[in-house]
Design a protein around this motif. Structure first.
Motif, PDB file in Angstrom:
ATOM      1  N   ASN A 250       0.775  -1.386  -0.113  1.00  0.00           N
ATOM      2  CA  ASN A 250       0.069  -0.116   0.056  1.00  0.00           C
ATOM      3  C   ASN A 250       0.862   1.419  -0.091  1.00  0.00           C
ATOM      4  N   ALA A 251       1.706   1.412   0.832  1.00  0.00           N
ATOM      5  CA  ALA A 251       2.634   2.433   0.810  1.00  0.00           C
ATOM      6  C   ALA A 251       3.377   2.660  -0.087  1.00  0.00           C
ATOM      7  N   GLU A 252       3.932   1.509  -0.746  1.00  0.00           N
ATOM      8  CA  GLU A 252       4.833   1.766  -1.918  1.00  0.00           C
ATOM      9  C   GLU A 252       4.124   2.106  -3.038  1.00  0.00           C
ATOM     10  N   LEU A 253       2.676   1.646  -3.311  1.00  0.00           N
ATOM     11  CA  LEU A 253       2.194   2.198  -4.401  1.00  0.00           C
ATOM     12  C   LEU A 253       1.553   3.508  -4.295  1.00  0.00           C
ATOM     13  N   SER A 254       0.782   3.918  -3.141  1.00  0.00           N
ATOM     14  CA  SER A 254       0.218   5.091  -2.822  1.00  0.00           C
ATOM     15  C   SER A 254      -0.355   5.861  -3.980  1.00  0.00           C
TER      16      SER A 254
ATOM     17  N   ASP B 243       8.490   0.791  13.084  1.00  0.00           N
ATOM     18  CA  ASP B 243       8.441   1.960  13.756  1.00  0.00           C
ATOM     19  C   ASP B 243       9.372   3.123  12.505  1.00  0.00           C
ATOM     20  N   ASP B 244      10.090   2.514  11.694  1.00  0.00           N
ATOM     21  CA  ASP B 244      10.847   3.210  10.737  1.00  0.00           C
ATOM     22  C   ASP B 244      10.238   3.436   9.431  1.00  0.00           C
ATOM     23  N   ARG B 245       9.135   2.664   9.170  1.00  0.00           N
ATOM     24  CA  ARG B 245       8.282   2.714   8.071  1.00  0.00           C
ATOM     25  C   ARG B 245       7.848   4.120   7.832  1.00  0.00           C
ATOM     26  N   PHE B 246       7.314   4.898   8.688  1.00  0.00           N
ATOM     27  CA  PHE B 246       6.844   6.125   8.672  1.00  0.00           C
ATOM     28  C   PHE B 246       7.831   6.973   7.818  1.00  0.00           C
ATOM     29  N   ILE B 247       9.302   7.001   8.428  1.00  0.00           N
ATOM     30  CA  ILE B 247      10.009   7.780   7.558  1.00  0.00           C
ATOM     31  C   ILE B 247      10.283   7.461   6.143  1.00  0.00           C
ATOM     32  N   GLU B 248      10.425   6.265   6.038  1.00  0.00           N
ATOM     33  CA  GLU B 248      10.551   5.567   4.674  1.00  0.00           C
ATOM     34  C   GLU B 248       9.620   6.050   3.675  1.00  0.00           C
ATOM     35  N   GLN B 249       8.188   5.890   4.235  1.00  0.00           N
ATOM     36  CA  GLN B 249       7.095   6.249   3.461  1.00  0.00           C
ATOM     37  C   GLN B 249       7.215   7.862   3.139  1.00  0.00           C
ATOM     38  N   LEU B 250       7.412   8.600   4.172  1.00  0.00           N
ATOM     39  CA  LEU B 250       7.351   9.863   4.124  1.00  0.00           C
ATOM     40  C   LEU B 250       8.315  10.507   2.907  1.00  0.00           C
ATOM     41  N   THR B 251       9.485  10.027   2.961  1.00  0.00           N
ATOM     42  CA  THR B 251      10.556  10.300   1.795  1.00  0.00           C
ATOM     43  C   THR B 251      10.115   9.623   0.483  1.00  0.00           C
ATOM     44  N   ASP B 252       9.482   8.473   0.491  1.00  0.00           N
ATOM     45  CA  ASP B 252       9.029   8.079  -0.846  1.00  0.00           C
ATOM     46  C   ASP B 252       7.992   8.995  -1.358  1.00  0.00           C
ATOM     47  N   LEU B 253       6.885   9.313  -0.436  1.00  0.00           N
ATOM     48  CA  LEU B 253       5.870  10.129  -1.035  1.00  0.00           C
ATOM     49  C   LEU B 253       5.901  11.565  -1.085  1.00  0.00           C
ATOM     50  N   GLN B 254       6.785  12.250  -0.298  1.00  0.00           N
ATOM     51  CA  GLN B 254       7.064  13.523  -0.451  1.00  0.00           C
ATOM     52  C   GLN B 254       8.402  14.121  -1.011  1.00  0.00           C
ATOM     53  N   ASP B 255       8.482  15.260  -1.626  1.00  0.00           N
ATOM     54  CA  ASP B 255       9.898  15.776  -2.062  1.00  0.00           C
ATOM     55  C   ASP B 255      10.533  16.073  -0.563  1.00  0.00           C
ATOM     56  N   ALA B 256      11.796  16.453  -0.726  1.00  0.00           N
ATOM     57  CA  ALA B 256      12.590  16.408   0.340  1.00  0.00           C
ATOM     58  C   ALA B 256      12.426  17.403   1.342  1.00  0.00           C
ATOM     59  N   GLN B 257      12.044  18.603   0.793  1.00  0.00           N
ATOM     60  CA  GLN B 257      11.650  19.809   1.539  1.00  0.00           C
ATOM     61  C   GLN B 257      10.461  19.622   2.356  1.00  0.00           C
ATOM     62  N   VAL B 258       9.393  18.749   2.043  1.00  0.00           N
ATOM     63  CA  VAL B 258       8.332  18.600   2.798  1.00  0.00           C
ATOM     64  C   VAL B 258       8.827  17.553   3.798  1.00  0.00           C
ATOM     65  N   ALA B 259       9.412  16.531   3.460  1.00  0.00           N
ATOM     66  CA  ALA B 259       9.830  15.536   4.352  1.00  0.00           C
ATOM     67  C   ALA B 259      10.765  15.986   5.442  1.00  0.00           C
ATOM     68  N   ASN B 260      11.830  16.974   5.111  1.00  0.00           N
ATOM     69  CA  ASN B 260      12.475  17.528   6.180  1.00  0.00           C
ATOM     70  C   ASN B 260      11.674  18.366   7.076  1.00  0.00           C
ATOM     71  N   GLY B 261      10.680  19.266   6.477  1.00  0.00           N
ATOM     72  CA  GLY B 261       9.921  19.953   7.536  1.00  0.00           C
ATOM     73  C   GLY B 261       9.282  19.087   8.401  1.00  0.00           C
TER      74      GLY B 261
ATOM     75  N   PRO C 249       2.067  10.029   5.984  1.00  0.00           N
ATOM     76  CA  PRO C 249       2.888  10.336   4.885  1.00  0.00           C
ATOM     77  C   PRO C 249       2.666  10.733   3.460  1.00  0.00           C
ATOM     78  N   SER C 250       1.132  10.288   3.259  1.00  0.00           N
ATOM     79  CA  SER C 250       0.649  10.650   1.928  1.00  0.00           C
ATOM     80  C   SER C 250       0.305  12.131   1.757  1.00  0.00           C
ATOM     81  N   GLY C 251       0.414  12.924   2.888  1.00  0.00           N
ATOM     82  CA  GLY C 251       0.343  14.326   3.053  1.00  0.00           C
ATOM     83  C   GLY C 251      -0.476  15.225   3.605  1.00  0.00           C
ATOM     84  N   LYS C 252      -0.859  14.638   4.650  1.00  0.00           N
ATOM     85  CA  LYS C 252      -1.897  15.206   5.847  1.00  0.00           C
ATOM     86  C   LYS C 252      -1.397  15.408   7.233  1.00  0.00           C
ATOM     87  N   PHE C 253      -1.743  16.577   7.635  1.00  0.00           N
ATOM     88  CA  PHE C 253      -1.404  16.880   9.039  1.00  0.00           C
ATOM     89  C   PHE C 253      -2.708  16.925   9.536  1.00  0.00           C
TER      90      PHE C 253
END
Length: 839
Positions: free
Chosen positions: A505-509, A696-714, A760-764
């Motif tokens: 699911n996360a890899e496809l998103s 517990d590390d999948r969140f960071i992996e999914q975040l960097t896969d699904l968002q550009d570097a600036q969004v992930a870093n923020g 990780p798909s983009g919502k706060f």
């Protein structure tokens, strides 16, 4: 000394009286769970009083003390205990008054006001109930039926809840139904009124009424009663019968057994009345032998309940399979029928084949109801009556199918199923576990020789919920007439034809269909290989897959008998329930409602233009404009709906378009309509650890896969700041690994609390709905302050009407350093509020 007597709401409220909630009392705090239980009791009581007009239902005590300002013309009391239920019942009367005044006769407004809500000729004591000061404005808005009635505070939420329930049960073919509800509230709700004399210690009374400590369960009480009735045989019966029964079933399961036994005789009996119901029945027995026979019967039924709760212990393969499936569906209201079926087999009046067939019909009934958007409507009442109401002259499986097929039970026919699978938002109906089970069992129907472990699978939207430009272009090719992309997307994205199971699911998103097709083609899941055979994925392909799945469902799960007809149509009652719950200061669109109920925006517009519906003026076009052909159902009304919406708090721009920030979308409508939502708190796992690379590390992996570097870093910067101030990031177990910003854990004396969930798909996501029942944010003033703080962020505008929902903003906001620092500052404020000692 105190005077205690049983009374009704009518007796409490009639005459010149005033009940004042002292300022030191906590604010009104009932939530949907308490409101739902009360409403269910009232609804059942209203039905029962048709046959037994004098029937009452006890709802608790009310402790009153004479007011120090007690005057000669008005009887004044302080409400020492019971203010929550008294306030709730008064809010309910406001909702009944407004519903009956609008739909029956305007005279109901003055009648209910003068009899139960106000002292018309006592201006100094106008309100019969005076809530605590923090709730007074919201209560007076309901009392006065002003545009602000039904706001996002707890009082407003209760008013909207009851307005929605009244809209849902109001049957045009049954003109007396709302009158019966009012009668049940006024004359059927029994309370014990405890009135202290002047100078009495009312808190001592309160303490004695609410004495805490380890209480006996109903199973404990019944056991004590039974063995009290066995003065000479008690020890032998305990050793030979009761002790083995207690080894088979724990205390909760024993209580369930005794309730199920009562339900076979009276489907209306409540689980809370198990002990009194059994005691009343057993009082008719007179000898020790009769009591011992009852214990022996309980043991026999207990052995059967053990099999129901542990299907692996069943010897027949097909019965075991059906029990396991119904167990997985997780609804206790099917247990009386299952116990009856196994008991019939034990007695030799039904075969294993027949009871397995009966269970298949129940399974089919559940699944077809879910697929047509009727997962929960009256289902408890329907299932609890199967044993008493089904025909006795048919084999048990035919009797079960026949019972479920007749009347308004929503056992969907094949024709209705084919229509609904194309249009109903399957992903928004029922519980998440049930949706996954349907897809899992569909996959099993292919008979694959390569079994797939369901534990690793999650539901995947093939066309994503947050479409990219590539997906937008593909779907735009399928638009029809004046249809917008948003309307087409909402009409398709949550339907069964667009859903599948995957471990990726996360890899496809949000990946393109080209990427998804390649990944799904490698899957061992038959559902996925069918999708991978397609060259594109738009409306024609989604509809074609829906049609194919509908035929597979029809072949796998049998439908009702021909007696059923095709009664199930568009669920307008679901739409009305959502509309009735729309907060003042919000609006929704025709397309949002259409996606909710599996219809079309034009059909929704036609329905609202010709049938009465709550808050119909709050339905606008997608861009926020009033529809050109809008008209009031009352031909005498010529006012502009925008004027009323402005009074309610909706903001309009210079072009007459309502603020999009105040729009209630389809997923929020589903919350308002009472559709079961995923409970994030049950999915919390553990803090992130840099020492392993598992979940517990999948969140960071999914975040960097699904968002550009600036969004992930923020986003990571916000997480780091949250941890630095003392908060703990906890992670969910779904396919998309969500992150919960925990301020308190579940072991805290006030329970866990978190301000937001990050996807990780983009919502706060801001979890106001969760906060409304967690101190100190159960105080609406604190939630409102949090909302206003968040609205200081550039690009964020959360409407006040969403204080009871789960709104959010895009993670893109966190790219801006100033916005990020502002958010961190406000999260620090939240954390301080959440962890400071409570007075």
């Amino acid at each position: 000394m105190v005077a205690a007597h049983e009374t009704t709401l009518r007796e409490l409220l009639e005459g010149a009286k005033q009940y004042r909630v002292p300022l030191y009392q906590r604010t009104y705090s009932w939530t949907d769970s308490q409101l739902g239980r009360l409403w269910e009791d009232i609804r059942k009581l209203a039905e029962e009083r048709v046959e037994q007009p004098s029937l009452t239902h006890f709802i608790g005590s009310l402790v009153l003390a004479p007011s120090p300002t007690h005057g000669p013309s008005v009887s004044e009391f302080l409400v020492v205990d019971g203010q929550q239920r008294l306030t709730t019942l008064s809010i309910l009367l406001c909702a009944i008054r407004d519903h009956r005044a609008e739909h029956e006769n305007p005279d109901h407004r003055d009648r209910i006001d003068q009899e139960y809500l106000i002292n018309k000729y006592k201006p100094a004591h106008r309100l019969k109930l005076v809530p605590t000061q923090a709730d007074r404005a919201a209560y007076e808005a309901c009392l006065g039926a002003t545009p602000q009635a039904g706001g996002s505070d707890q009082v407003g939420a209760a008013y909207r809840f009851f307005a929605a329930q009244l809209a849902a049960v109001d049957d045009q073919d049954e003109p007396m139904d709302i009158e019966r509800i009012e009668d049940a509230v006024i004359s059927g709700m029994a309370l014990v009124s405890v009135v202290a004399h002047t100078g009495d210690n009312v808190y001592r009374i309160f303490e004695s009424l609410n004495n805490t400590g380890l209480k006996l369960t109903q199973a404990d009480l019944l056991r004590n009663y039974l063995f009290m009735r066995l003065p000479t045989r008690g020890e032998a019966v305990y050793d030979s019968l009761w002790f083995p029964l207690q080894k088979q079933l724990d205390s909760g399961e024993l209580e369930q057994l005794f309730w199920l036994d009562l339900v076979h005789r009276n489907p209306e009996v409540k689980q809370t009345d198990t002990y009194t119901g059994q005691q009343t029945r057993l009082n008719g027995l007179h000898t020790e032998a009769e009591i011992e026979a009852e214990v022996r019967r309980f043991c026999r039924l207990g052995a059967l309940l053990r099999i129901i709760l542990h299907p692996e212990e069943e010897h027949d393969l097909e019965v075991r399979r059906r029990l396991a499936r119904l167990n997985a569906w997780d609804t206790t209201t099917v247990l009386p029928l299952l116990l009856h079926l196994l008991d019939r087999r034990k007695e030799g009046t039904a075969t294993s084949e027949q009871i397995a067939s009966a269970m298949l019909h129940v399974e089919s009934y559940f699944i077809r109801r879910l697929l047509v958007g009727r997962a929960t409507a009256s289902i408890n009442r329907i299932l609890l009556r199967v044993v008493t109401d089904m025909r006795k002259d048919l084999p048990v499986d035919e009797a079960v199918r026949s019972y479920l097929s007749v009347g308004r039970k929503h056992y969907a026919t094949d024709a209705r199923l084919r229509e609904a699978v194309r249009s109903i938002p399957f992903y928004l109906n029922g519980r998440a576990t049930q949706r996954k089970l349907v897809l899992q069992w569909l996959e099993e129907s292919y008979g694959s020789k390569e079994p797939v472990s369901p534990g690793t699978l999650t539901i995947e939207h093939v066309m994503p919920q947050s479409p990219t430009a590539e997906w937008r272009q593909m779907l735009s090719e399928d638009l029809q007439g004046e249809e917008s992309f948003a309307e087409a997307h909402e009409a398709l994205v949550h339907t069964l034809g667009n859903l599948t199971l995957t471990g990726y699911n996360a890899e496809l998103s949000n990946s393109s269909f080209l990427v998804k097709r390649a990944q799904l083609g490698k899957s061992g899941i038959s559902l996925n290989r069918e999708i991978a055979d397609q060259k594109r994925w738009g409306r024609p392909e989604i509809h074609a897959r829906a049609d194919a799945l509908a035929e597979r469902i029809i072949a796998t799960w049998p439908g009702p008998t021909e007696e059923a007809g095709n009664r199930s149509e568009v669920p307008w009652d679901v739409m009305n329930k959502a509309l009735a719950a729309l907060p003042a200061g919000s609006w929704t669109a025709y397309g949002d409602l259409a996606a909710l109920i599996g219809s079309h925006p034009v059909s929704v517009g036609a329905r609202l233009g010709n049938h009465s519906a709550p808050n119909a003026h709050r339905v606008l076009q997608a861009e926020g404009a009033v529809a050109p052909n809008f008209r009031w159902l009352d031909p005498s009304r010529k006012d502009d709906p925008r004027d009323l919406l402005r009074e309610e708090g909706v903001e309009f721009d210079k072009y007459g378009r309502a603020s999009q920030a105040q729009r209630i979308g389809v997923e929020e409508l589903a919350q308002l309509a009472g559709m079961p939502q995923q409970d994030g708190s049950s999915q919390l796992l553990r803090p992130r650890s840099r020492h392993n690379n598992s979940l517990d590390d999948r969140f960071i992996e999914q975040l960097t896969d699904l968002q550009d570097a600036q969004v992930a870093n923020g986003t990571v910067a916000v997480l780091e700041a949250w941890a630095a101030m003392g908060g703990v990031p906890l992670y969910g177990s779904g396919g998309e690994t969500s992150c919960f910003l925990m301020a308190r854990g579940k072991d805290h004396e006030l329970g866990n609390i978190w301000p937001a969930t990050i996807y990780p798909s983009g919502k706060f996501e801001i979890v106001f709905q969760h906060l409304s029942i967690r101190p100190p944010f159960d105080d609406i003033a604190l939630r409102e302050q949090f909302r206003q703080r968040l609205n200081e962020l550039p690009g964020v505008k959360i409407a006040a009407a969403k204080l009871g929902l789960r709104p959010g903003f895009s993670l893109d906001v966190l790219v801006n350093a100033q916005a990020r620092e502002t958010l961190i500052e406000h999260l620090r404020w939240f954390y301080g509020q959440a962890v400071q000692p409570q007075s």
